[in-house]
Design an enzyme around this catalytic site. Structure first.
Site, PDB file in Angstrom:
ATOM      1  N   HIS A 172       0.804  -1.219   0.000  1.00 59.97           N
ATOM      2  CA  HIS A 172       0.000   0.000   0.000  1.00 59.97           C
ATOM      3  C   HIS A 172       0.838   1.270   0.000  1.00 59.97           C
ATOM      4  CE1 HIS A 172       0.902   0.671   4.303  1.00 59.97           C
ATOM      5  NE2 HIS A 172       0.852  -0.648   4.384  1.00 59.97           N
ATOM      6  N   ASP A 173       0.346   2.271  -0.713  1.00 61.59           N
ATOM      7  CA  ASP A 173       0.885   3.629  -0.692  1.00 61.59           C
ATOM      8  C   ASP A 173       2.288   3.747  -1.294  1.00 61.59           C
ATOM      9  OD1 ASP A 173      -1.346   4.959   0.912  1.00 61.59           O
ATOM     10  OD2 ASP A 173      -0.710   3.386   2.310  1.00 61.59           O
ATOM     11  N   GLY A 226       5.047  -1.070   2.718  1.00 59.88           N
ATOM     12  CA  GLY A 226       4.239   0.112   2.485  1.00 59.88           C
ATOM     13  C   GLY A 226       5.047   1.396   2.410  1.00 59.88           C
TER      14      GLY A 226
END
Length: 261
Positions: free
Chosen positions: A123-124, A141
């Site tokens: 994520h991200d 992440g």
């Protein structure tokens, strides 16, 4: 010239999915609501694309890839986040790309990237243009990888790490710190081994720019000066090239620190 759109009869595609011209979708692939697929993209068999995912034009997505699934983050509370992928990017077999969290809202991959088999992008993450991630690279992440960087196979990258533009990391390295632009790194944990000279030449950097980068690298990473003193010496160089300024700014703004062997 864009060929006819072809969707295999066994594929399951939500009625609200937006599919561009000339897209090919293979057997047993599942594409859910909110997904947008750009013109000319080819999607293989047994692929899952879900969530708020945007895929650009002329991408190639191979068997078993999973794109846009929820992040592996216990703080995630089903917020409406997304994945965006640029044009002409190749996503090989069994790559996984998680959508963002409320921290940034998005996992982003640029144009002309190559993500080899079993790459994981958490994520991200932000991946620039022309990045190559070899087999079984695992990004935690919030990792940021800048344009033209190459990461060798079986390499785990710690969360919040930045990997600078046109750097190269050898296979099997472990990357807990930031890797400055234009550098070579390997070992576990990753250490710097000079400039990525061959990569710079292949990407048409001038001999003058490469020579200036070598000088700056030598001052910061090969001298016995304190780190702060070495950085100040590079700052005081006259007529610094754009590349040296990028190199220096990255190091000065590093939050995880850079290896200094």
């Amino acid at each position: 010239f864009i060929k006819e759109t072809k969707i295999h009869k066994s594929a399951i595609i939500d009625k609200n999915t937006i599919i561009g011209k000339g897209v090919i979708v293979g057997p047993n692939t599942i594409i859910t609501n909110k997904v947008k697929i750009g013109d000319g993209t080819i999607i293989g068999a047994n692929v899952i694309i879900e969530g708020n995912t945007i895929i650009g034009k002329n991408c190639k997505i191979f068997t078993g890839a999973i794109i846009g699934n929820p992040p592996q983050d216990l703080k995630y509370q089903n917020e409406d986040t997304k994945v965006s992928i640029g044009n002409n990017t190749i996503i090989r077999e069994y790559v996984t790309i998680n959508r963002g969290t409320k921290a940034s809202g998005e996992t982003k991959i640029g144009d002309d990237c190559l993500l080899m088999t079993n790459v994981h992008i958490a994520h991200d993450c932000i991946i620039g243009n022309k990045v190559i991630l070899a087999n079984v690279v695992a990004l935690a992440g919030h990792v940021e990888i800048e344009e033209g960087a190459i990461v060798g196979g079986l390499t785990p990258v710690h969360q919040f790490v930045r990997i600078g533009r046109y750097s190269i990391i050898g296979g099997g390295a472990r990357v807990p710190q930031d890797i400055p632009p234009y550098c070579k790194a390997t070992d576990s944990p990753a250490k710097l081994y000079g400039l990525n000279t061959i990569g710079l030449q292949r990407n048409n950097f001038s001999d003058e720019a490469i020579a200036e980068l070598k000088k700056a690298y030598k001052i910061i990473f090969r001298s016995k000066d304190l780190f702060s003193t070495a950085i100040k010496k590079v700052e005081e160089l006259e007529n610094k090239s754009k590349e040296v300024k990028i190199f220096l700014d990255f190091i000065k703004n590093s939050k995880r620190g850079v290896p200094r062997n």
